[in-house]
Enzyme design. Structure first.
Site, PDB file in Angstrom:
ATOM      1  N   HIS A  90      -3.384  -4.843   0.323  1.00  0.00           N
ATOM      2  CA  HIS A  90      -2.731  -5.363   1.531  1.00  0.00           C
ATOM      3  C   HIS A  90      -2.744  -6.889   1.522  1.00  0.00           C
ATOM      4  O   HIS A  90      -3.665  -7.497   2.080  1.00  0.00           O
ATOM      5  CB  HIS A  90      -3.487  -4.888   2.775  1.00  0.00           C
TER       6      HIS A  90
ATOM      7  N   GLU B 233      -1.136  -8.873   3.231  1.00  0.00           N
ATOM      8  CA  GLU B 233      -0.921  -9.452   4.573  1.00  0.00           C
ATOM      9  C   GLU B 233      -2.225  -9.927   5.213  1.00  0.00           C
ATOM     10  O   GLU B 233      -2.213 -10.795   6.078  1.00  0.00           O
ATOM     11  CB  GLU B 233      -0.212  -8.444   5.493  1.00  0.00           C
TER      12      GLU B 233
ATOM     13  N   CYS C 121       0.835  -1.206   0.000  1.00  0.00           N
ATOM     14  CA  CYS C 121       0.000   0.000   0.000  1.00  0.00           C
ATOM     15  C   CYS C 121       0.870   1.256   0.000  1.00  0.00           C
ATOM     16  O   CYS C 121       1.427   1.598  -1.037  1.00  0.00           O
ATOM     17  CB  CYS C 121      -0.978  -0.042   1.170  1.00  0.00           C
TER      18      CYS C 121
HETATM   19  N1  GLN Z   1      -1.926   6.796   2.969  1.00  0.00           N
HETATM   20  C1  GLN Z   1      -2.028   6.067   1.754  1.00  0.00           C
HETATM   21  C2  GLN Z   1      -3.398   6.214   1.122  1.00  0.00           C
HETATM   22  O1  GLN Z   1      -4.337   6.567   1.764  1.00  0.00           O
HETATM   23  C3  GLN Z   1      -1.706   4.606   1.978  1.00  0.00           C
HETATM   24  C4  GLN Z   1      -2.666   3.915   2.887  1.00  0.00           C
HETATM   25  C5  GLN Z   1      -2.179   2.586   3.366  1.00  0.00           C
HETATM   26  O2  GLN Z   1      -0.986   2.300   3.321  1.00  0.00           O
HETATM   27  N2  GLN Z   1      -3.063   1.777   3.883  1.00  0.00           N
HETATM   28  O3  GLN Z   1      -3.573   5.943  -0.043  1.00  0.00           O
END
Ligand code: GLN
Length: 538
Positions: free
Chosen positions: A508, A510, A382
């Site tokens: 994500h 994970e 992400c």
């Molecule tokens: N802050 C970034 C976004 O909102 C990444 C978010 C995250 O890593 N979950 O896109």
């Protein structure tokens, strides 16, 4: 008929109620039962999505986009259940529903009260999950500690619920603490006695008592607890601190015959579970053939729970390779202060997890640069993908001021930016791009090779995306967009083909990894990290 197990906790928080519930889930599932797990959180937030990781640890995201408590992560990792937003209920949700009902006149002029209106709403949720999940057994964990004011409506609701369905169909399992007092050289049972007394005062008599302790509970102590807490001695279960891994808990509880007892109490006839696959996982965790060190570069690094699923998925990637992983927690700000080489040297791989806010971002960018230039395996999750993109734009494409508009609204090169639909959003909570979404992987890509399939579904939680205006420029410089949304509009996975392992995803991964089903990206990442250090494949 569905059977119900209610899990409460006493004496102190952080006892690992969630782990105990999850581990019981493992055992029951391996007895051939269909299990569902549910968490009740007594706080007033509608969900933990709006809470800081300092308050709450990680926000665990489900397929349907629900932002939930991290215990749901344990539930999914220890079992094969797929959870939905029905599986996490907060006081905030309960009161929101009750107040909406009241405004709609649904209570027909009655005085709206905690009993029965709030408690009914809680009971409804248990029935609803039973109906929707079709589970043989539902394990419901009540967050917080017995004696908390805000937990009372939940305890009252489960008291009523068990009475209504009968104690052949619903049991109470209380997780308590038996501290070892060094000065006395003894385990002490008084806090447990008092916590059980507190529960009995509100009409909940535990059927099973799980005693968290540092030292073994001997026979006398078990008998003492049994006598004072009004619980048969075989229902006093020892749950000692694990030596190596949380994944030992199911085996420990099995040795205590807890699953057998629970099945007996609930009149469930099931075979003894075969846990040999689980034993093999533990073997690989305790005595792995190989070893590697992985750096996780984050900003909540002192906080064990903030990257819970990431740490677990790394460990699973290790299990998949029979490789023990030492996780080195690297504070991104240390890289800013001391430089990447000093902080990251000697690591097998570098992982940049998700995150929000500007602090530590430059340190993470330095980490990505260090990994790319020194051909160290890199896995970005992400924000970790966004970081890799910004780094490449700055140092390869020479767009020195490239940034994400999350951190610099005025950047001349917004390589990461917000989609129009996100810009209109003003409300917080449940408004990001959330939940499982499809992604198409490119033929010939490393990601495709690792997954072994070309259409995948992965969970999201972010607002910002790769800015397509820059796609061609990146591609020309050797940056591959190896995963895209099916319409081709959203970048989901990037990789650098001319690198041993440089992969990052906007989603994500994970959240989908389990010890018995390690995630392909983590499996590939650990294999690559090991290869870098030992110069030969596992
Ligand atoms: N802050 C970034 C976004 O909102 C990444 C978010 C995250 O890593 N979950 O896109």
């Amino acid at each position: 008929m569905t059977k119900f197990i209610f899990v409460t906790g006493g004496v102190v928080s952080s006892l690992g109620k969630g782990l105990t519930a999850a581990a019981l889930g493992t055992l029951l599932e391996n007895r051939g039962l269909k299990v569902a797990l549910q968490k009740f959180d007594p706080y007033l937030n509608v969900d933990p999505g709006t809470m800081s990781p300092y308050q709450h640890g990680e926000v665990y995201v489900l397929d349907d986009g629900a932002e939930t408590d991290l215990d749901l992560g344990h539930y999914e990792r220890f079992t094969n259940v797929k959870l939905t937003r029905l599986n996490n209920l907060t006081s905030g949700q309960v009161y929101q529903t009750v107040l909406n009902n009241e405004r709609e006149g649904k209570y027909l002029g009655k005085t709206v009260q905690v009993i029965p209106h709030v408690t009914d709403e809680i009971k409804n949720r248990i029935h609803l999950l039973a109906e929707k999940s079709g589970a043989d057994v539902i394990i419901t964990e009540i967050g917080g500690t017995t004696g908390d004011i805000e937990g009372l409506p939940f305890l009252e609701a489960i008291r009523e619920f068990a009475l209504e369905v009968g104690y052949n169909n619903a049991i109470f399992l209380h997780v308590t603490y038996v501290p070892f007092i060094k000065a006395a050289g003894e385990l002490k049972t008084k806090p447990t006695q008092q916590s059980v007394a507190k529960l009995r005062e509100i009409g909940v008599t535990p059927h099973v008592l799980v005693c968290r302790c540092e030292k073994p509970l001997d026979k006398d102590l078990r008998q003492k607890i049994s006598l004072f807490c009004n619980i048969p001695v075989e229902a006093v279960i020892e749950e000692k601190d694990v030596d190596h891994s949380i994944y030992e808990v199911p085996l420990m509880l099995q040795r205590e015959r807890m699953d057998e007892l629970v099945c007996r109490l609930l009149h469930l006839t099931t075979p003894t579970p075969n846990m040999s696959h689980w034993q093999e996982i533990i073997r690989k965790l305790i005595a792995p053939q190989h070893r590697v060190r992985i750096g996780v570069v984050g900003k909540y690094i002192g906080l064990q729970d903030a990257y819970k699923s990431v740490y677990e998925a790394i460990i699973h990637g290790g299990v998949a390779n029979d490789c023990g992983v030492e996780i080195v927690q690297v504070d991104a700000e240390d890289i800013e202060k001391n430089g990447a080489d000093k902080t990251l040297k000697g690591l097998g791989g570098i992982l940049v997890p998700g995150g929000f806010g500007e602090r530590g971002v430059e340190g993470k960018i330095l980490a990505a640069q260090y990994a790319r230039e020194n051909k160290i395996p890199y896995l970005g999750l992400c924000l970790g993908m966004q970081i890799a993109t910004i780094e490449f734009a700055r140092n390869v494409l020479k767009l020195s001021k490239a940034h994400s508009t999350e951190f610099d609204l005025a950047t001349p090169h917004p390589v990461i930016a917000m989609l129009d639909e996100q810009r209109k959003v003003t409300k917080k909570g449940g408004t990001m791009r959330l939940g499982a979404q499809p992604c198409q992987l490119a033929v010939g890509s490393k990601a495709g090779q690792l997954y072994g399939s070309f259409v995948i579904h992965e969970r999201h939680r972010h607002r910002y995306e790769f800015n397509n205006a820059y796609r061609e420029k990146f591609e020309q410089a050797g940056f591959a967009f190896s995963g895209l949304s099916p319409d081709g509009k959203l970048v989901e996975v990037i990789e650098i083909p001319d690198h041993p392992f440089f992969i990052a995803s906007q989603f994500h991964p994970e959240f989908l990894s389990k010890p018995h089903v390690p995630h392909p990206l983590f499996k590939g990442f650990i294999a690559a990290a090991h290869q870098r250090i030992h110069q030969k494949p596992i």
